[in-house]
Design an enzyme around this catalytic site. Structure first.
Site, mmCIF file in Angstrom:
data_model
loop_
_atom_site.group_PDB
_atom_site.id
_atom_site.type_symbol
_atom_site.label_atom_id
_atom_site.label_comp_id
_atom_site.label_asym_id
_atom_site.label_seq_id
_atom_site.Cartn_x
_atom_site.Cartn_y
_atom_site.Cartn_z
ATOM 1 N N SER A 142 0.851 -1.192 0.000
ATOM 2 C CA SER A 142 0.000 0.000 0.000
ATOM 3 C C SER A 142 0.880 1.232 0.000
ATOM 4 C CB SER A 142 -0.895 0.025 1.247
ATOM 5 O OG SER A 142 -1.567 1.268 1.388
ATOM 6 N N TYR A 155 -1.953 -1.048 10.220
ATOM 7 C CA TYR A 155 -2.073 -1.285 8.781
ATOM 8 C C TYR A 155 -0.843 -0.780 8.036
ATOM 9 C CZ TYR A 155 -3.879 -0.990 4.001
ATOM 10 O OH TYR A 155 -4.043 -1.106 2.641
ATOM 11 N N LYS A 159 2.024 -3.025 5.958
ATOM 12 C CA LYS A 159 2.291 -2.853 4.531
ATOM 13 C C LYS A 159 3.743 -2.467 4.267
ATOM 14 C CE LYS A 159 -1.799 -3.982 3.113
ATOM 15 N NZ LYS A 159 -2.001 -5.242 2.365
ATOM 16 N N ILE A 188 -8.475 3.020 -3.707
ATOM 17 C CA ILE A 188 -9.173 2.183 -4.681
ATOM 18 C C ILE A 188 -10.506 1.770 -4.075
ATOM 19 C CG2 ILE A 188 -9.034 0.124 -6.130
ATOM 20 C CD1 ILE A 188 -6.763 2.057 -6.665
#
Length: 266
Positions: A142, A155, A159, A188
């Site tokens: 990401s 998160y 990543k 996205i």
């Protein structure tokens, strides 16, 4: 180069996190390019992802569970005779908790799925890909893993770990013919971001989604799928150990900050 220009006839591709969003789009893109595809997800909706496709198999599994990953690889090889491509795309957001807020349990779960999952995919897929002579492993990282400002702390850290993982794995698989790369999506529309998109649409503000990147729009899952097909193809035969940002230019300057103490200074 459009994804229709790729030919994966005779190739076997596994995609995790395939029930929706990027995973689903990639499954269908690989199938359209002639690949035999195994779609995997812990959601039963994964069966819909292969609906209407030719040589395709759907498997419900947990991408962060080693026994499930091992079974997934074995099932792909049993059904289609081998493995050429593994796209470790499954992931969870884990909320927006900061470093002072996130519990140990949240950290453990996010890392289990987002980082240990891709590591298990490489561990079990690479030897089977080697049996075919060469192939590719892809992992979804990401832009949040590139620098601060695009996700919660667990998160983002997970990543960043994925980016390091593909670099390390590419080195450790030297001479094997297996390439390992990461894709770093920006904003996205996926199952993970569905609430944000729905919220914006309900308020007539959809045009504001993605406005922080130079293209000033959100991306579509198909745009990530196209990059996945490229990286898995012979056209990317000299790309290895890289993290490719597909984000409309967002990672050129993350314009978001969060501070644990005091006010942000601008």
């Amino acid at each position: 180069m459009t994804r229709q220009s790729f030919d994966f006839s005779g190739k076997v591709a596994v995609v995790t996190g395939a029930a929706s969003g990027i995973g689903r789009a990639t499954v269908r893109a690989f199938a359209a390019a002639g690949a035999m595809v195994v779609a995997a997800d812990r959601s039963a909706r994964v069966h819909d992802a292969v609906s209407g496709l030719g040589q395709a198999l759907a498997i419900e599994m947990d991408a962060g569970d080693e026994a499930d990953v091992e079974h997934l690889v074995a099932a792909a090889c049993h059904r289609f005779g081998g493995l050429d491509i593994f796209y470790a795309n499954a992931g969870i957001a884990g909320g927006t908790a900061g470093v002072l807020d996130a519990s140990a349990a949240l950290w453990a779960e996010v890392l289990r799925v987002n980082l240990i999952g891709p590591a298990l995919a490489i561990k079990h897929a690479a030897p089977r890909i080697v049996e075919r002579g060469a192939g590719a492993i892809l992992c979804t990282a990401s832009v949040a893993g590139i620098r601060s400002g695009a996700g919660g702390t667990p998160y983002s850290s997970s990543k960043a770990g994925v980016i390091s993982l593909v670099q390390t794995a590419a080195q450790q698989l030297s001479g094997s013919g297996v390439r390992v790369n990461a894709i770093c999506p920006g904003l996205i529309e996926t199952g993970m971001t569905e609430r944000a998109f729905d919220y914006a649409r309900e308020r007539g503000k959809e045009d504001q989604l993605g406005r922080l990147n130079p293209l000033r729009r959100a991306g579509a899952p198909e745009e990530i799928a196209s990059v996945a097909l490229f990286l898995a193809s012979d056209a990317a035969s000299y790309i290895n150990g890289q993290a490719i940002a597909v984000d409309g230019g967002l990672s050129s300057s993350h314009p978001v900050t969060r501070q644990a103490f005091g006010r942000a200074a601008f």
